[in-house]
Each structure stands twice: as C-alpha cells, then as structure tokens.
Design an enzyme around this catalytic site. Structure first.
Site, PDB file in Angstrom:
ATOM      1  N   CYS A  14      40.708  27.787  92.667  1.00 50.32           N
ATOM      2  CA  CYS A  14      39.433  27.176  93.059  1.00 50.32           C
ATOM      3  C   CYS A  14      39.571  26.506  94.416  1.00 50.32           C
ATOM      4  O   CYS A  14      38.592  26.313  95.124  1.00 50.32           O
ATOM      5  CB  CYS A  14      39.012  26.112  92.059  1.00 50.32           C
ATOM      6  SG  CYS A  14      39.410  26.494  90.371  1.00 50.32           S
ATOM      7  N   SER A  59      33.010  31.116  87.327  1.00 49.87           N
ATOM      8  CA  SER A  59      32.133  31.554  88.416  1.00 49.87           C
ATOM      9  C   SER A  59      30.867  30.709  88.481  1.00 49.87           C
ATOM     10  O   SER A  59      30.479  30.055  87.513  1.00 49.87           O
ATOM     11  CB  SER A  59      31.745  33.015  88.213  1.00 49.87           C
ATOM     12  OG  SER A  59      30.864  33.122  87.100  1.00 49.87           O
ATOM     13  N   ARG A  60      30.227  30.769  89.633  1.00 49.78           N
ATOM     14  CA  ARG A  60      28.959  30.066  89.828  1.00 49.78           C
ATOM     15  C   ARG A  60      27.907  30.610  88.862  1.00 49.78           C
ATOM     16  O   ARG A  60      27.186  29.843  88.226  1.00 49.78           O
ATOM     17  CB  ARG A  60      28.515  30.286  91.273  1.00 49.78           C
ATOM     18  CG  ARG A  60      27.292  29.531  91.683  1.00 49.78           C
ATOM     19  CD  ARG A  60      27.250  29.492  93.197  1.00 49.78           C
ATOM     20  NE  ARG A  60      26.066  28.862  93.714  1.00 49.78           N
ATOM     21  CZ  ARG A  60      25.921  28.536  95.005  1.00 49.78           C
ATOM     22  NH1 ARG A  60      26.894  28.782  95.854  1.00 49.78           N
ATOM     23  NH2 ARG A  60      24.820  27.953  95.438  1.00 49.78           N
ATOM     24  N   GLU A  82      32.953  23.693  86.783  1.00 50.78           N
ATOM     25  CA  GLU A  82      33.648  23.701  88.072  1.00 50.78           C
ATOM     26  C   GLU A  82      33.540  25.140  88.546  1.00 50.78           C
ATOM     27  O   GLU A  82      34.007  26.048  87.872  1.00 50.78           O
ATOM     28  CB  GLU A  82      35.082  23.239  87.830  1.00 50.78           C
ATOM     29  CG  GLU A  82      35.807  22.865  89.085  1.00 50.78           C
ATOM     30  CD  GLU A  82      36.738  23.957  89.487  1.00 50.78           C
ATOM     31  OE1 GLU A  82      36.250  24.895  90.152  1.00 50.78           O
ATOM     32  OE2 GLU A  82      37.915  23.886  89.128  1.00 50.78           O
TER      33      GLU A  82
END
Lengths: 520, 520
Positions: free
Chosen positions: B298, B238-239, B261
């Site tokens: 993703c 996750s971000r 990523e």
C-alpha cells in the site's frame, strides 16, 4: 438589529431577505435578514481553507485566549438574551443560563487546550541498533481535520448554535468554522457571529477562521456540505435533516464525517423497589423532566419501562395528575409545534396505546400540550412506531410482564443518547442484568436522576449508537467533543527544524507525551 | 490440509468447494476448501453477538493472555509459512518475517491492554455543593463497539489477514471477530483460524469470539457487512472493494463504520540539495523500494516529484538502469497481475507520459515487470489519470518547473498513506513550505527513508485522508488501531455495585485515569 451575514471580516447584505418569527405570536419580528447565496458559501469556504494552515498551527495558548475572548465578547453583547427570547419563545432565565453554559463551554475548551492531552503526542524514539532492522524516530500528533461546517440547532439558540458546542470544539481543534445559522433565530445568530468576528480581529487571526451564512433553504446547507474545502460537519436536529446531510457528505468525491445528533427517546427503567418506595415522587419528577422547556431536549424521557402492577399504577396516576396541571409552553417554531401535534396524534391512534393524560389547554400560538401514553411491553415490542421520537413533551409508559420482557423491550430499541435507572439497593441484582444491554444501546447511563440536564465536563458523553447520532464513537458535549475534529499524523525521522512544535524534540509547547509506550 | 471453515468451536464443510491457485504456476493446489453459505455467516454473527457481552468485559489481562496465546499457537503451526508461500507467491523469508510481525503485533496489543490507557477512563467527581446546580458523579470509559467483520487482505497473508492488524486490534478492544478469509490464500487462512480457535478454547472464552468464513463470491462479504449484529468492518484492499463495503454499510438500517485502507500513490519529493548530493544513490534506493515484493505494498512509492534539470536526469538514469535489471517477481494472483499489466498499459498510453524503463522480461506465470514512467508537472496537474494507483512495481517521475508547481502537484493529489521528503539541510527552508500541504494530504510524513516498511508501534499512523482510507481519523497499523473498535460510555451516579470494573471507585483494574481534568 443587524441584518447582515458574515463572510470573514465582512458583513454583507443581499436583496433577498427573511424575517424571524416570534413563535409566541406567530408574528414576524423586526429586521430583514439578508439571505446568503451559494456563492457566499463558496467564499466563506475559500477563506476558511486559506485560514486553515495558519490557524491550526497557532499555539494552544493562543487558541485558548481566542476562545476566552469569544466568551467575553458574548457576555458583552447587549440584547442577546432578549433577542433569543423573542426568536425562540424560551424563557429569559433559561436563556440567561444557556448563555452562561455557552461561555463556560468555551472556557472549558480553553482549559483543555492548555492541558494539552488533546494533541495526543506519542513518541517512539529511534532504535538505530535494533536487530534485524533499526527503528526510525516516529512522532505522532493529532492535527485539525480541516474547515468545519456547523449547523445551528433550533433548541439551543446559544449553547448549540453559532458559538455552541460544535463551534467551540472545532475552533479548539484548530478548524476554521463556517456556520449556517438556524433560520428560526437569525438575530441571535448574527449577534453571536459578530462576537466571534470581533474576537477573531482582537486576536489577530486570519479572517477566514469564522464565517456565518444565513438563509431558510436547504440548498444553502447542502452547498456548504458539498464544498470540497469542508472536511467535517457538526449538526444537531431531526433524524431526517441529519440523514440528508450524511448522504450529501458521503456522495462527495471525498466523503467526510458528519457528526449528526438526531433522535433519541431516552428510556427510563423503574425498578420494583424504587417504584415501591417512591413511585409518587418519581411520577412527579418524571413529569418535571418531561415538560421542562416544553420537552424540547434531545434527552427528554420519551419512554418509561416498568413492571405492571399497583406500584406502577400509583406512579402513572401521579404522573398523569401532574401532567394535567402542566401549563402549555411556547414551542420553538410553528413547524416544531405542528410536528409535535402530529406525532402525538399518531401515537394516540396506535392500537394498544392508551392516552393517560394531556396537559392543560392554553391560549396563544404554538403552545405544546404535554401528552402521556401507556402501552404494554408486548405491543411496544411488536410495533416500532411506538419507539419513534416525538420531539416535545410526549412520553409513553410501557407496562411489562417481567424483566425478561423489559430486556426484550430494551434490546428492540434503536441507539439512544441516554438510559436511566430508577433503583434502590434491593434492585441492584436485577439492574446488573440490564446494564450490559444499556451499554450497547446508549451513550450515557444514569441512576436516580433524569436525563435532561447534560453536564459540560471531561467525562460527559452526549452521543450514542445510531440513530441517536450518526457516529457512536464520539460525543457532542464535553471536552471529548474536540476529538471529532482531529486526525493523527505521524512524522518519521523528520529533522527537528521541519517538525511542528507539538512534536519537536525539546517539546517547546510542554505537551504531555507518551514516550516509548509510557506516559512521560 | 484442512478444507473446513470455522464457525465458533466447530469446523464445517459443504459440498461447494474451491481451490487455491499457486500464482507462480497458475495451477490449483491440493485441498478442496468448503464454501460458507450466507446461513453460516448469520450463524457466525449470532455466536459473535452471544459472545459479545462476556468477551468485552473480560479483564484486560485475560484478553492480553488470549492475544499472546494466539501468537504462540501461530508460531506452533507447522507448515504455515510453506502454505503461505504456495498460495501467495511471496518468498519464504518475507513470510517468515511476516509471521514474526503478526505475532509481534498481537503481543504489542497485549502490552497495550496491560497499560490500560486504551480504556480512556475519565472521572468527574460529584460536586454536591456546587452552585447553582450540583454536579453528578460522571465516569467515562471506552467499551468495545460490537462484533467486527474483518476481511483478509491478499498482500499480507499473515500480517493483514485472519490474525492480522484488524483482528488483533478488534480482539484487543473486546470485539468478537467474524473473518472472511481472502480467497487467494484459504489454506493459510484456515491454519491461522485454527490457531485462534485453539486459543479461544485454551483461554476458556465463549466460542463466538472468533469465526472464519471462506468463499470466492462477493455475496458472502456483503452478507457479513449487512448482518445487523456486525458493528464495524476492517478491510484492506482495492478502492473498488472498499467503496462497495462502505456503501453496503451505509445502507444498513443501522449504518456502521467501515475502516477500509484502499488506495495511495505515496509521493516522494526530491529536494534540490539532496538530489545534487546523492541523486544516484536515491535512484537506486527508489527502485529497491519500488520493486520490493513486486511493488505489492500500500505504501509503494508510485510517484516521484522533483525539479527538472540535470540532477533529476542523473537520478532518473540510475533508476531506469536499476529498474531494467529488476527481475520480474510472481504477483499475488492472476487477477492482480492482469490489473497491473492493464494499469501499466493505460499509463504508458497517456499523452505526455514517457516510458523510461521496463524491468527484465521473465518466464513463468504472473510475473510483474516493473515499469518507470515520467511526465511533466503541467501534465500531471492536468490529467488526474496519472495519479491513479497502479498496484505493483510501477511509478512515475514528475518533472516540475519550480517549487510552486511542486506545491500545485501535491495540492492536486488525493489523500495518501505517506509522503516522503528526500532532503539535505540546505533544503529545509523549501521543505518547510511543503510540510503543511503534506500534513493535509497524508497520514505519515517521512524524511530520507522510503515508505515501504511500516513499523508496528505506538506512534505509527497507517492511514490518511480519502481515498487512502475511508476514515482519516484512524490508523490500521500500530496500537492506535484499537481506537477504531471502541466507543465512549458515560455512567452518571451509578452505584458502585453496578459500575463495570473499569470505572469502579477503587479502580480494581488499576487503569490510568483522568480525574477532574488531571492525569492521576
């Protein structure tokens, strides 16, 4: 003298101005240089973004010609070396050489562009019949990362300033450059900026490919790094300055890479056989490298590590005598001179540090007196202050009890630009054990040379682990510097009509390619 | 089932344990998995540092054999796919394929190591007679950056977890790996970890080359990234998770690169001719790509951009119908399912967003119901919330007034892993204007395909500008991933006896070289 700053094809002035100071006299030089505002920074960044798509897709040959044109324009700029001498206090011969290096660097990047490896074209041909799944046609190339902010460095007013290594590699990569001139040499900056501006025009490029903003405040640089159109930053200077830019860049909504070349004490290890055979010669050569350009090189030999004993005594005695004769030279700015004096004072006040010698006292402003210290391996390991860079002609000899302690001294060091071995054949076995440590610590390992003097070539690495730089994966000198400003893009099954030239099927740019894993 | 974690050659247990949850039932699976402590992290990092100098200098052939041995060990691990199915809820066929991808990836890196280009050997021969200064002998190669921390990803329990892309590329580069297994699949992790541990032993390597720590707390991962012996980090997730690791890494006394990523909505642009000719087929294929693996990729197509009109209506209608028939699939974890539902709810509540369709309702735990939304280009540009990733099978169709608005929508987007064009020949001229925007925004540009499905090959780029990744200069899939874990070192005038094999004068490793600027 032209006091404007350059936004695209324009030369602008403002009411707020500053002057360059001749460090040899502390007197202001002629010419009021206009201070750029943050609005000008934004304007320059907007132009750079406007220029980006067209500039990055110019043929490599066109960018090569552009770089060569910049070199020719610089060579044709009257009064450049004289102005740089007045603004930096560096000798004319050095700056003439530096101008040659600057132009040679631009021409080397032109050659690199024509060779084409930089584009890193990789083709995986389609395999429509592959089982269980077909493979698509995949084509990778590297494209320019975006507009780049370049900060001129004080210690190389030509080779690491407005048209220096960062600018040359960024322009070669296809990145427009917004340069912030170093406030110590604004006249030199604008002369070089005009040369680039003229080359942009002669080559018919978008005016946004280059701008030069000028000013004395940190806010200007901060605004430049914060601008969302800037996608990477090149900087050479102090650890504090570099880290400040890194922090600004990381706090952006879109963080960007900062290539900051910052701090290094460049250990030199004297091995027993070499020390025995030529300790006195080494002592003299050491002081020569240390005091060159008043020690104002990133690769200045700031620490010497060796085994204690009579051979090291002889080395140290010779070095001390040579250093005492070293005439003080003008440092680049009053601020650098002040920091140098404070650094020397701080080092001399540390316990277990002995001052071996000081350079001759001189008259005149901002003369840096060389300084030579010594300490023990034990003290050096214990006290991290002894490993802090003192920018200028100061160095410390570390007397170790044995090579285990030498290894410990080196293991305890932060990242370095260089590490140097003074060795004879009989030292090889001992040296072999240290090379792995040095590989982990430094970007360049030298034998029987001195670290000052950085060749601009294909194999050079002027970089290294933190805090030598903020990014150990790169170099700021040599052709590999272009890689800092490129990023890979992959094209999957794109019709040839839509592919950029670099990856079209018939390879119109004649770029070297890796096809299905093999060099073509 | 083995509940230990792996520190070098040992398998350890502790009193604190956790269990894997079968997401299809929310029930705990058998086996108590021991939780590693931060002391174990430190021990693993110490072993990795101890192993580093010997492991990085193994011959490429030996590292290739090691990677192939890992692949064989994984293939020989009984019950691996079954355990991964139970822990992830992913279907058996998918995980069998993923095992093949994982082993294929290791073997591709073995091939790459034998090809030798990765070492990037560059030689500038000495020019003793050059005027005005001789040139030294300069030799550059890339060496491993140091011990690497790898975080297993939840959505690829094999191909991006313990022996996944990050581990394979780090080990190929010569970096020891300390892996933190993803807490959602500890059994899968330890099975794969055992396979690597066994390969380390069979190949006679230092035990510190690989360790696997396990646990459910963020503190464990933080301790790993903080450890001074770790020199780079690989992460897919996750971000929030990625940015937390980046922050920890940057606050270290020695900041290190983090390859995270993170987040991508992977725009798909439908061009008029393509939409007209095959809008319905595209609608079906879109939903196929969107709902594959419950959308947990993703590269899931999270946004479709096209001109408003009857052709887009037909596309949207077909897509909506297909989506309504999509059976809900188990998501990877309860937490991911909850976040998905919340993301869908949030998106559906935004003004100017219409819910076009929801997937079939299902019974059972953690079933992700697909969701299709639409909005206008104007609304999408105005409201950044609409461009936030919802991890799972949710996507939004953006109806634009004209291609200027399409361009504006794309310009407003953050960095992406992929961008896809659905085009026919008549669309080329329009598409040409958008390709430069997409090159700036994405790591991979596809035509007439769907972004899910990432080839492991030489030309692949699975990366992109922030926030797709934390470093746009790299890829996490494909052979170029090795470059993340290498840094250049230059050797100046080192006697051949002291040079590493990669740069010795007679090139005993037969590496391809650039000599004096030309490929050998």
């Amino acid at each position: 003298m032209d006091g404007s700053f350059l936004i695209g094809s324009r030369a602008l002035t403002t009411d707020e101005t500053f002057r360059a100071i001749d460090p040899s006299t502390d007197e202001a030089l002629d010419t009021d240089f206009a201070v750029s505002t943050t609005d000008h920074v934004a304007e320059a960044c907007k132009l750079a973004a406007d220029a980006f798509d067209s500039y990055r897709e110019t043929d490599p040959e066109d960018r090569a010609t552009f770089l060569e044109t910049i070199a020719a324009e610089i060579e044709g700029t009257d009064g450049l070396v004289e102005r740089a001498v007045a603004e930096s206090g560096l000798p004319e011969a050095r700056l003439t050489g530096e101008r040659g290096r600057t132009c040679g660097q631009l021409r080397l990047f032109a050659k690199l562009l024509r060779q084409g490896r930089w584009a890193n074209v990789v083709v995986d041909n389609a395999m429509p019949d592959r089982q269980p799944m077909p493979r698509a046609d995949l084509r990778q190339r590297r494209i320019a990362i975006g507009p780049v902010a370049v900060f001129g460095a004080s210690n190389f007013p030509l080779a690491f300033s407005v048209a220096g290594g960062d600018t040359a590699s960024a322009l070669a990569a296809g990145c427009p450059v917004v340069c912030k001139g170093h406030p110590a040499h604004p006249g030199t900056s604008v002369l070089v900026g005009r040369a680039i501006q003229s080359a942009v025009k002669k080559c018919g490029l978008h005016e946004g490919v280059f701008s030069l903003v000028q000013g004395t405040s940190n806010d200007l640089g901060a605004a430049l790094v914060k601008d969302p159109r800037i996608k990477a930053v090149g900087f050479t200077g102090s650890r504090g300055g570099g880290l400040a830019l890194v922090e600004i860049a990381q706090k952006r909504p879109e963080p960007i890479p900062v290539y900051a070349e910052m701090s290094s004490i460049n250990p030199v290890i004297l091995f027993p056989e070499a020390l025995k055979a030529r300790g006195k010669d080494l002592g003299k050569a050491y002081v020569g490298s240390l005091t060159l350009g008043s020690g104002q090189f990133c690769t200045n030999p700031g620490v010497v590590v060796a085994l204690d004993g009579p051979d090291l005594d002889a080395f140290a005695d010779t070095a001390a005598k040579a250093l005492e004769e070293a005439q003080p030279q003008v440092m680049l700015t009053g601020g650098i001179h002040k920091n140098y004096d404070q650094g020397v004072q701080k080092l001399s006040g540390q316990s277990d540090v002995k001052t071996l010698a000081r350079g001759a006292e001189g008259t005149g402003c901002n003369r840096g007196r060389a300084a030579l210290f010594e300490t023990t391996g034990e003290a050096f390991i214990r006290n991290p202050e002894l490993a802090h860079e003192v920018f200028g002609a100061a160095s410390i000899i570390v007397r170790c009890t044995d090579f285990d302690q030498v290894a410990q001294v080196l293991e305890g060091m932060e990242g370095q630009l260089t590490a140097t071995l003074q060795i004879d054949e009989g030292d090889h076995e001992t040296a072999k054990k240290l090379v792995p440590i040095l590989e982990r610590k430094a970007g360049r390992i030298l034998a029987n040379a001195w670290p000052t003097g950085v060749e601009v070539s294909y194999a050079m690495v002027h970089g290294g682990p933190f805090p030598a730089t903020s990014d150990p994966r790169t170099t700021s000198v040599g052709t590999a510097a272009i890689e800092r400003f490129l990023r890979p893009v992959c094209y999957q099954d794109l019709p040839d009509a839509l592919l950029p030239k670099a990856v079209k099927h018939d390879n119109p740019l004649h770029l070297p390619r890796i096809v299905d894993g093999e060099s073509e």
